[in-house]
Enzyme design. Structure first.
Site, PDB file in Angstrom:
ATOM      1  N   HIS A 118       0.829  -1.211   0.000  1.00 31.90           N
ATOM      2  CA  HIS A 118       0.000   0.000   0.000  1.00 31.90           C
ATOM      3  C   HIS A 118       0.860   1.257   0.000  1.00 31.90           C
ATOM      4  O   HIS A 118       1.865   1.337   0.696  1.00 31.90           O
ATOM      5  CB  HIS A 118      -1.036  -0.014   1.120  1.00 31.90           C
ATOM      6  CG  HIS A 118      -0.515   0.126   2.516  1.00 31.90           C
ATOM      7  ND1 HIS A 118      -0.322   1.350   3.111  1.00 31.90           N
ATOM      8  CD2 HIS A 118      -0.191  -0.799   3.452  1.00 31.90           C
ATOM      9  CE1 HIS A 118       0.104   1.174   4.358  1.00 31.90           C
ATOM     10  NE2 HIS A 118       0.196  -0.111   4.582  1.00 31.90           N
ATOM     11  N   ASP A 157       5.919   2.160   6.992  1.00 29.96           N
ATOM     12  CA  ASP A 157       4.631   1.484   6.793  1.00 29.96           C
ATOM     13  C   ASP A 157       3.860   2.315   5.775  1.00 29.96           C
ATOM     14  O   ASP A 157       3.275   3.320   6.144  1.00 29.96           O
ATOM     15  CB  ASP A 157       3.889   1.362   8.121  1.00 29.96           C
ATOM     16  CG  ASP A 157       2.491   0.791   7.963  1.00 29.96           C
ATOM     17  OD1 ASP A 157       2.151   0.291   6.878  1.00 29.96           O
ATOM     18  OD2 ASP A 157       1.733   0.866   8.948  1.00 29.96           O
ATOM     19  N   GLU A 193      -5.203   1.823   2.597  1.00 27.36           N
ATOM     20  CA  GLU A 193      -5.068   0.650   3.466  1.00 27.36           C
ATOM     21  C   GLU A 193      -5.270   1.047   4.915  1.00 27.36           C
ATOM     22  O   GLU A 193      -5.916   0.332   5.681  1.00 27.36           O
ATOM     23  CB  GLU A 193      -3.679   0.015   3.285  1.00 27.36           C
ATOM     24  CG  GLU A 193      -3.531  -1.358   3.935  1.00 27.36           C
ATOM     25  CD  GLU A 193      -3.025  -1.336   5.371  1.00 27.36           C
ATOM     26  OE1 GLU A 193      -2.957  -2.406   5.985  1.00 27.36           O
ATOM     27  OE2 GLU A 193      -2.707  -0.248   5.907  1.00 27.36           O
ATOM     28  N   GLU A 194      -4.713   2.196   5.280  1.00 25.10           N
ATOM     29  CA  GLU A 194      -4.704   2.601   6.695  1.00 25.10           C
ATOM     30  C   GLU A 194      -6.087   2.925   7.251  1.00 25.10           C
ATOM     31  O   GLU A 194      -6.256   3.052   8.459  1.00 25.10           O
ATOM     32  CB  GLU A 194      -3.766   3.806   6.898  1.00 25.10           C
ATOM     33  CG  GLU A 194      -2.298   3.535   6.585  1.00 25.10           C
ATOM     34  CD  GLU A 194      -1.645   2.548   7.547  1.00 25.10           C
ATOM     35  OE1 GLU A 194      -2.303   2.102   8.496  1.00 25.10           O
ATOM     36  OE2 GLU A 194      -0.468   2.210   7.314  1.00 25.10           O
ATOM     37  N   HIS A 217       3.549   3.820  12.723  1.00 25.09           N
ATOM     38  CA  HIS A 217       2.466   4.823  12.810  1.00 25.09           C
ATOM     39  C   HIS A 217       2.871   6.066  13.596  1.00 25.09           C
ATOM     40  O   HIS A 217       2.040   6.917  13.870  1.00 25.09           O
ATOM     41  CB  HIS A 217       1.168   4.229  13.391  1.00 25.09           C
ATOM     42  CG  HIS A 217       0.440   3.349  12.422  1.00 25.09           C
ATOM     43  ND1 HIS A 217      -0.922   3.175  12.457  1.00 25.09           N
ATOM     44  CD2 HIS A 217       0.878   2.606  11.389  1.00 25.09           C
ATOM     45  CE1 HIS A 217      -1.280   2.349  11.472  1.00 25.09           C
ATOM     46  NE2 HIS A 217      -0.195   1.996  10.822  1.00 25.09           N
TER      47      HIS A 217
END
Lengths: 341, 327
Positions: free
Chosen positions: A60, A170, A198-199, A309
């Site tokens: 992603h 990420d 995606e998140e 994150h």
């Protein structure tokens, strides 16, 4: 430097334009065809008329970020998170907002002015704001629109013993693995999907899997790693430097044991270090992909990311290289008929 | 039917590890089906072509359980839940893994009962050290908390995995009868229901039936100060009106209720706003699939031991068979 380019590009969920352009430029010389679907996923095709299982690799493009939702009369910006962000990591962090990348800082009351009680409590989102140095609301709105998104500003740097720090490993580390994989040649039909959103709920991956109908799909990710002070063995999830992590169970998937064991056997055959991702929570795009149509066999391979994150994340470059090697070895074995979907 | 249920309840089938029970389930319908197979997500599917609209029965084959995620140097296992299992409910119980290895669930001392989480639990399989443990189990191996199925009285059973092996038994009987009568039926023993009705979605895509009937347990509310639920054990199967995943379309609901009236079958009505079932996944698959449900009331749903009344299950078979015939 690919990791630097990819991690520093902007792309909060739903706003993947910049990162998509960066990736498109990287892959264009190496793929037969690329195009974007309606949600914004960048799809790359390579040798799709070859024999063998049709494999979709997924990474992603989007990153966690913030969205500007309100401007105060004094020019300070209120925001909401896009994706899972711990509000406690936000105070005092610099951000860049909107297509113009306007600088701002997430402000809060200085320690001098806090009551003893305030000092004991972490700040909530309601107490935080972004300060772009505007003199009032009109001034702020001349630089930033409601609905603009903000990203963290950490620059990529290699540090310590084969480690690197950046924002958005990420999943830009997964994107980098996928870009490197698309540069190589494999004797099977290969699809690369750089997905969106995606998140905020694995939204881009389902439609692209529905479109491509692969026989096998693998999500390439950056995943949670807490191998630090006082974390017991069953609370670490993954260990930095121990190699790519294969998913056994997460919030959206129970691994297909046959495919997991296939991936493990490939790692062993090629002497590539690997580990199992040992935690219940979290998820990746394969969680959406495996439920598409009749069901799609596959799995997840992740690079462990410390402080995921958060504004500054840390990876081992050895893990990164070993993930590229493992994906390459898996594709080679799949091309040889090593697994029947 | 009781013998069938007892046989099925003997299988250990935590979500994602259903292959052994699927093999046994499909064996029980193979002789009347045109085709049986398992799919990518672990669903067990049987098809029988025939006359009339295509009706699919769906009963989940899986159960909630635990999975090994860490093996300590001392030989103890750390586990996570697979589906909704409460850590407190596991303390002191026996766990049996799908490969037959069994152990006892222990808890670290100094943890108060209300604070117990999976972080404090371990499974003791008697291994002297980590290497011995690794020769018996592996990370990703799943198991369940054991609880034998016992006869409570002439009609009632209690024990592990009755939710939803009772539903599987109902579906098997109904499928066999409908197939023998020449109807166009299929049967899915769905996988991965307890973790979010994952198998049902892909199974529905494969079958694309004209009607799907979900067969599952629904909590009874006829116990002291039970969570309010107007369902009694032994008062008949419950026609699903709605649960947390789906509202049953009027046409399907009416058909099931009318069928019960015509056949003189006592029914109850399932209104379970927080209930999780396969219904929603099926209803929203492809371009939308008409879905209904025939449930059997069960006490203590979600706990290690559930109690059911076989008369509800037997009546459910009659209702489903007749509903297929007259749809």
């Amino acid at each position: 430097m690919l990791l630097k380019k990819l991690t520093e590009a902007m792309g909060p969920s739903g706003f993947e334009d910049e990162i998509r352009n960066v990736i498109r430029e990287e892959v264009t010389p190496y793929v037969d065809k690329h195009y974007t679907d309606v949600l914004g996923t960048l799809i790359c095709e390579k040798g799709v008329n070859k024999n063998g299982p049709r494999v979709m690799l997924d990474a992603h493009m989007d990153e966690v970020g913030l969205m500007i939702v309100h401007v105060e009369e004094n020019g300070l910006l209120r925001f909401r998170p896009l994706g899972g962000i711990d509000p406690r990591v936000l105070v005092s962090k610099p951000v860049q907002i909107g297509p113009q990348k306007r600088f701002g800082v997430i402000g809060a009351k200085p320690i001098h002015l806090q009551s003893p009680e305030e000092r004991t409590k972490p700040l909530s989102l309601k107490q935080l704001y972004i300060d772009i140095g505007a003199k009032d609301k009109d001034d702020a709105l001349s630089a930033v629109k409601l609905g603009d998104v903000a990203m963290f500003t950490t620059k990529y740097e290699e540090i310590g013993d084969h480690c690197a720090k950046a924002k958005s490993f990420d999943d830009r580390v997964g994107c980098a693995v996928l870009v490197e994989t698309l540069k190589a040649q494999f004797d099977l039909p290969l699809y690369g999907a750089f997905t969106v959103q995606e998140e905020i709920g694995l939204r881009g991956a389902g439609p692209v899997a529905y479109r491509l109908q692969p026989d096998i799909a693998i999500a390439l990710e950056g995943t949670v790693c807490f191998d630090v002070a006082d974390a017991p063995g069953h609370g670490q999830s993954t260990i930095m430097g121990k190699g790519p992590a294969l998913t056994v169970h997460d919030g959206q998937t129970i691994a297909n044991r046959r495919f997991l064991e296939f991936m493990m056997s490939v790692a062993e055959k090629y002497s590539i270090p690997y580990q199992l991702r040992r935690v219940k929570g979290g998820s990746n795009d394969y969680g959406a992909i495996h439920k598409v149509r009749e069901g799609i066999i596959g799995g997840g391979i992740s690079v462990p990311v410390r402080y995921i994150h958060a504004p500054t994340q840390l990876i081992s470059l050895d893990d990164y290289q070993n993930t590229i090697r493992l994906v390459s070895a898996i594709l080679t074995e799949l091309a040889k008929g090593g697994f029947t979907a | 039917m009781k013998d069938l249920i007892l046989k099925l309840a003997g299988y250990v089938a935590p979500s994602g590890s259903e292959s052994a029970v699927q093999e046994a389930l499909l064996e029980l319908v193979k002789d009347v089906a045109d085709e049986v197979y398992t799919d990518a997500l672990g669903n067990g599917i049987a098809k029988k072509s025939g006359n009339g609209p295509h009706v699919a029965l769906a009963a989940h084959a899986d159960e909630a359980g635990v999975m090994v995620i860490h093996i300590e140097d001392e030989g103890f296992l750390r586990v996570i839940s697979v589906g909704d299992v409460k850590a407190q409910a596991l303390v002191g119980r026996h766990v049996k893994f799908t490969n037959g290895v069994t152990g006892v669930v222990g808890v670290e001392s100094k943890v108060k009962l209300e604070d117990i989480s999976f972080d404090n639990l371990y499974v003791d399989i008697g291994a002297e050290n980590g290497d011995v443990a690794k020769s018996k189990v592996y990370i990703g191996l799943s198991g369940v908390a054991l609880e034998p199925v016992v006869d409570i009285d002439e009609h009632k059973l209690a024990g592990r995995a009755l939710d939803n092996r009772v539903g599987c038994a109902i579906a098997i009987e109904a499928f066999r009868q409908a197939a023998a009568a020449g109807h166009n039926v299929s049967l899915v023993f769905t996988s991965q229901q307890t973790v979010g009705a994952r198998g049902a979605k892909t199974a529905a895509f494969q079958l694309q039936p004209d009607l799907a009937i979900v067969v599952d347990a629904v909590p009874a509310g006829d116990m002291p100060q039970a969570t309010r639920m107007d369902l009694k054990l032994g008062a008949g199967p419950a026609v699903k009106i709605m649960d947390g995943t789906a509202i049953v379309p009027l046409k399907v609901k009416d058909h099931l209720i009318e069928t019960a009236k015509k056949e003189g079958i006592d029914i109850q009505y399932e209104v379970w706003p927080r209930g999780l079932s396969d219904a929603g996944s099926i209803q929203l698959s492809v371009d939308g699939i008409p879905v209904g449900g025939v449930s059997y009331p069960a006490r203590y749903v979600g706990n290690t031991s559930t109690m059911v009344d076989l008369r509800d299950a037997e009546a459910a078979v009659r209702l489903i068979v007749e509903a297929i015939r007259s749809y």
